[in-house]
Enzyme design. Structure first.
Site, PDB file in Angstrom:
ATOM      1  N   LYS A 126       0.850  -1.190   0.000  1.00 28.33           N
ATOM      2  CA  LYS A 126       0.000   0.000   0.000  1.00 28.33           C
ATOM      3  C   LYS A 126       0.878   1.229   0.000  1.00 28.33           C
ATOM      4  CE  LYS A 126      -4.430   1.053   0.243  1.00 28.33           C
ATOM      5  NZ  LYS A 126      -5.598   0.263  -0.210  1.00 28.33           N
ATOM      6  N   GLY A 165      -5.733   2.633  -7.330  1.00 26.97           N
ATOM      7  CA  GLY A 165      -6.436   3.700  -6.638  1.00 26.97           C
ATOM      8  C   GLY A 165      -6.808   3.338  -5.208  1.00 26.97           C
ATOM      9  N   ASP A 166      -7.206   4.346  -4.464  1.00 26.01           N
ATOM     10  CA  ASP A 166      -7.789   4.223  -3.123  1.00 26.01           C
ATOM     11  C   ASP A 166      -8.408   5.603  -2.857  1.00 26.01           C
ATOM     12  OD1 ASP A 166      -7.765   2.246  -0.653  1.00 26.01           O
ATOM     13  OD2 ASP A 166      -7.414   4.219   0.203  1.00 26.01           O
ATOM     14  N   SER A 376      -8.337  -5.789 -10.305  1.00 27.72           N
ATOM     15  CA  SER A 376      -7.005  -5.261 -10.651  1.00 27.72           C
ATOM     16  C   SER A 376      -6.098  -6.396 -11.120  1.00 27.72           C
ATOM     17  CB  SER A 376      -6.360  -4.596  -9.430  1.00 27.72           C
ATOM     18  OG  SER A 376      -6.845  -3.290  -9.249  1.00 27.72           O
TER      19      SER A 376
HETATM   20  P1  NDP Z   1     -13.060   7.866  -2.719  1.00 24.81           P
HETATM   21  O1  NDP Z   1     -11.986   8.870  -2.502  1.00 24.81           O
HETATM   22  O2  NDP Z   1     -13.624   7.667  -4.060  1.00 24.81           O
HETATM   23  O3  NDP Z   1     -14.286   8.179  -1.746  1.00 24.81           O
HETATM   24  C1  NDP Z   1     -14.110   8.239  -0.361  1.00 24.81           C
HETATM   25  C2  NDP Z   1     -15.430   8.629   0.273  1.00 24.81           C
HETATM   26  O4  NDP Z   1     -15.308   8.513   1.690  1.00 24.81           O
HETATM   27  C3  NDP Z   1     -15.808  10.074   0.002  1.00 24.81           C
HETATM   28  O5  NDP Z   1     -17.205  10.198   0.032  1.00 24.81           O
HETATM   29  C4  NDP Z   1     -15.173  10.800   1.186  1.00 24.81           C
HETATM   30  O6  NDP Z   1     -15.750  12.055   1.487  1.00 24.81           O
HETATM   31  C5  NDP Z   1     -15.405   9.811   2.294  1.00 24.81           C
HETATM   32  N1  NDP Z   1     -14.341   9.954   3.289  1.00 24.81           N
HETATM   33  C6  NDP Z   1     -13.027   9.768   3.103  1.00 24.81           C
HETATM   34  N2  NDP Z   1     -12.340  10.032   4.225  1.00 24.81           N
HETATM   35  C7  NDP Z   1     -13.260  10.378   5.122  1.00 24.81           C
HETATM   36  C8  NDP Z   1     -13.175  10.757   6.474  1.00 24.81           C
HETATM   37  N3  NDP Z   1     -12.003  10.820   7.116  1.00 24.81           N
HETATM   38  N4  NDP Z   1     -14.337  11.040   7.117  1.00 24.81           N
HETATM   39  C9  NDP Z   1     -15.520  10.974   6.461  1.00 24.81           C
HETATM   40  N5  NDP Z   1     -15.667  10.632   5.179  1.00 24.81           N
HETATM   41  C10 NDP Z   1     -14.542  10.335   4.525  1.00 24.81           C
HETATM   42  O7  NDP Z   1     -12.479   6.511  -2.130  1.00 24.81           O
HETATM   43  P2  NDP Z   1     -12.982   5.010  -2.380  1.00 24.81           P
HETATM   44  O8  NDP Z   1     -14.455   4.979  -2.555  1.00 24.81           O
HETATM   45  O9  NDP Z   1     -12.103   4.422  -3.408  1.00 24.81           O
HETATM   46  O10 NDP Z   1     -12.585   4.319  -0.990  1.00 24.81           O
HETATM   47  C11 NDP Z   1     -13.489   4.210   0.107  1.00 24.81           C
HETATM   48  C12 NDP Z   1     -13.023   3.118   1.050  1.00 24.81           C
HETATM   49  O11 NDP Z   1     -12.980   1.868   0.342  1.00 24.81           O
HETATM   50  C13 NDP Z   1     -11.608   3.281   1.635  1.00 24.81           C
HETATM   51  O12 NDP Z   1     -11.578   2.710   2.919  1.00 24.81           O
HETATM   52  C14 NDP Z   1     -10.744   2.440   0.690  1.00 24.81           C
HETATM   53  O13 NDP Z   1      -9.544   2.040   1.322  1.00 24.81           O
HETATM   54  C15 NDP Z   1     -11.683   1.277   0.446  1.00 24.81           C
HETATM   55  N6  NDP Z   1     -11.437   0.470  -0.751  1.00 24.81           N
HETATM   56  C16 NDP Z   1     -11.368   1.033  -1.988  1.00 24.81           C
HETATM   57  C17 NDP Z   1     -11.177   0.239  -3.099  1.00 24.81           C
HETATM   58  C18 NDP Z   1     -11.156   0.794  -4.483  1.00 24.81           C
HETATM   59  O14 NDP Z   1     -11.058   0.012  -5.421  1.00 24.81           O
HETATM   60  N7  NDP Z   1     -11.292   2.097  -4.691  1.00 24.81           N
HETATM   61  C19 NDP Z   1     -10.978  -1.206  -2.972  1.00 24.81           C
HETATM   62  C20 NDP Z   1     -11.150  -1.715  -1.637  1.00 24.81           C
HETATM   63  C21 NDP Z   1     -11.351  -0.890  -0.578  1.00 24.81           C
HETATM   64  P3  NDP Z   1     -15.000  13.397   0.998  1.00 24.81           P
HETATM   65  O15 NDP Z   1     -15.108  13.387  -0.489  1.00 24.81           O
HETATM   66  O16 NDP Z   1     -15.749  14.506   1.665  1.00 24.81           O
HETATM   67  O17 NDP Z   1     -13.595  13.279   1.496  1.00 24.81           O
HETATM   68  O1  2IT Z   2      -7.994  -1.479  -0.640  1.00 24.89           O
HETATM   69  C1  2IT Z   2      -7.930  -1.978  -1.794  1.00 24.89           C
HETATM   70  O2  2IT Z   2      -8.039  -3.192  -1.973  1.00 24.89           O
HETATM   71  C2  2IT Z   2      -7.757  -1.076  -2.925  1.00 24.89           C
HETATM   72  N1  2IT Z   2      -7.695   0.141  -2.731  1.00 24.89           N
HETATM   73  C3  2IT Z   2      -7.604  -1.623  -4.321  1.00 24.89           C
HETATM   74  C4  2IT Z   2      -6.197  -2.089  -4.551  1.00 24.89           C
HETATM   75  C5  2IT Z   2      -5.880  -2.511  -5.972  1.00 24.89           C
HETATM   76  O3  2IT Z   2      -4.707  -2.814  -6.185  1.00 24.89           O
HETATM   77  O4  2IT Z   2      -6.768  -2.545  -6.831  1.00 24.89           O
END
Ligand code: NDP
Ligand code: 2IT
Length: 444
Positions: A126, A165-166, A376
């Site tokens: 990560k 991404g994340d 991925s």
């Molecule tokens: P995005 O950046 O697309 O969206 C994040 C969302 O969560 C936004 O609505 C954001 O609000 C909110 N958020 C983030 N930080 C905070 C905080 N500290 N307090 C309150 N709201 C918060 O990210 P993702 O949707 O990609 O990721 C969301 C979660 O899913 C994370 O935990 C990530 O690690 C996990 N994840 C993502 C994957 C992926 O493929 N993208 C895969 C597996 C897990 P705001 O815009 O106001 O910051």
């Molecule tokens: O938390 C996660 O699994 C991710 N943000 C996706 C990682 C990836 O390599 O697609």
């Protein structure tokens, strides 16, 4: 003291200033007790758990860039290469002001077991930075991404470490980073996933985490005698995971009535309008107040509060530690039957315990959100064979992977822990494959 207790004490001492990492390790090691205790002396002699909890390698670096006013800004970049026993390091890049080494280590540690559960050959890693893309111009985001990749490109590659991404890292950021990698390293390879479709991305990767979350949730409900159709769902977050979880929930006949961001949340009893949400979040990059302003049925509230709404299923899809013990009590009081984590570690340890003890079906993030990284890995396969699969092909592989994950953790819970304890099932199933590979490869 038992071996698990010894290692927990050691990890706590060595990483005292990293609460999220300690939380993740505590959850995993405690649930591994039945399999560790069955083999305690051998594992202790091999220092297996000490090796598992220590990243193979970690990088921390300066990221200087120039903002639109000509001012130089300096951020900190990180990449933790945690465990490569079963494949090249794989895991996302988080761009958020809260990022520090402890958060990246917790995410990298979780990723080891998640990636193992996918059944695909990917190790755990990560990275990220304390850079905040919010409110920045495209040029500023590009300047940051180019500077970040100028350093990161020394440590990654299609067969060594493949970021994605994340939070805060979406298609725009991946594009800028890919361009800079290619320019410096001079190779066109699948070094990042989540790429655009015109330059090596996979169909369905954008949707994969949210869709996968619903495929696993549907399977978990089905195996416990419930149908997802007709259920009311509360989602938190409004980013990549939340948007596509909401879309798939609606396709399955459930109704999502909440979403949130870091400033507030929306209750929309008519069901979230996904097209409008996508326009507000993906196109305009705006706040949820704009969603509420355009949607007469929606109520906007400042602060946090999605878990106060009565629902059958709760899907936390924002960030770590966003579902607290008081939220768990509220969900149980409101008759919630299932919680599945779209985010990484969104539920605190005491809230998880409360939900499980009160009969709520609980799918942990490392299983429930594994669809993103699994897809991925499918993107990596397509890049290696220089072919692109159709949306239907990728989506059907994703469905199979998520259903298999559920059955693996269900079986592991029955065999080694308590039936229905999917937290233990996920940790044990993920751990066994990694340990087998580590043992086969000697003391490395
Ligand atoms: P995005 O950046 O697309 O969206 C994040 C969302 O969560 C936004 O609505 C954001 O609000 C909110 N958020 C983030 N930080 C905070 C905080 N500290 N307090 C309150 N709201 C918060 O990210 P993702 O949707 O990609 O990721 C969301 C979660 O899913 C994370 O935990 C990530 O690690 C996990 N994840 C993502 C994957 C992926 O493929 N993208 C895969 C597996 C897990 P705001 O815009 O106001 O910051
Ligand atoms: O938390 C996660 O699994 C991710 N943000 C996706 C990682 C990836 O390599 O697609």
């Amino acid at each position: 003291m038992s071996y698990v207790d010894d290692v927990l004490a050691l990890v706590q001492k060595k990483n005292a200033s990293e609460p999220e990492f300690l939380q993740a390790v505590e959850e995993v090691l405690n649930s591994l007790r039945p399999v560790i205790e069955a083999n305690e002396e051998a594992y202790r002699k091999e220092a297996l758990l000490e090796r598992l909890c220590e990243p193979e390698r970690q990088f921390k670096f300066r990221v200087p860039w120039v903002d639109d006013k000509g001012q130089v800004q300096v951020n900190t970049g990180y990449r933790v290469q945690f465990n490569s026993a079963i494949g090249p390091y794989k895991g996302g890049l988080r761009l958020h002001p809260s990022v520090n080494i402890g958060i990246i280590k917790f995410l990298g540690f979780e990723q080891i077991f998640k990636n193992s559960l996918t059944g695909l050959p990917i190790g755990g890693g990560k990275g990220g930075s304390d850079f905040d893309p919010k409110g920045k111009s495209d040029r500023e985001v590009m300047a940051f991404c180019q500077s970040f990749m100028t350093e990161l490109c020394k440590y990654i590659g299609a067969d060594t470490d493949v970021p994605a991404g994340d939070i805060g890292t979406g298609a725009r950021e991946i594009g800028y980073m890919f361009g800079q990698y290619k320019r410096i390293r001079g190779v066109y390879e699948g070094v990042l996933t989540g790429k655009g479709l015109s330059y090596g991305g996979s169909l369905a990767r954008t949707e994969a985490t949210g869709y996968g979350l619903l495929y696993l949730t549907r399977e978990m409900l089905k195996c416990n005698g419930h149908d997802i159709a007709g259920k009311t769902v509360c989602v938190s977050g409004s980013g990549n995971v939340a948007i596509y979880a909401t879309q798939k929930a609606h396709q399955m006949g459930a109704k999502v009535v909440t979403v949130s961001d870091s400033t507030g949340w929306v209750y929309d009893p008519e069901g979230i309008d996904v097209a409008l949400l996508k326009e507000v979040k993906e196109v305009k990059r705006a706040r949820l107040t704009e969603y509420a302003a355009a949607r007469p049925s929606a109520q906007y509230h400042e602060g946090r509060g999605v878990w106060s709404i009565k629902c059958d299923i709760a899907l936390p899809c924002a960030t770590q530690n966003e579902l607290l013990i008081e939220d768990a009590k509220q969900l149980v009081a409101n008759g919630c039957m299932a919680v599945a984590e779209g985010a990484n570690m969104p539920t605190t340890l005491d809230a998880t315990k409360y939900l499980q003890e009160n009969g709520v079906l609980f799918a942990p993030g490392k299983a429930a959100n594994a669809g993103g990284v699994a897809t991925s890995a499918l993107e990596m396969s397509q890049n290696s064979e220089r072919l692109s699969w159709t949306f239907e092909e990728v989506d059907s592989k994703l469905q199979n992977i998520m259903e298999n994950i559920f059955h693996n953790l269900d079986d592991a819970a029955k065999k080694y822990a308590t039936p229905g304890d999917y937290v233990a099932g996920a940790n044990i199933a993920g751990f066994l494959k990694v340990v087998d590979a580590m043992n086969a490869q000697g003391i490395v």
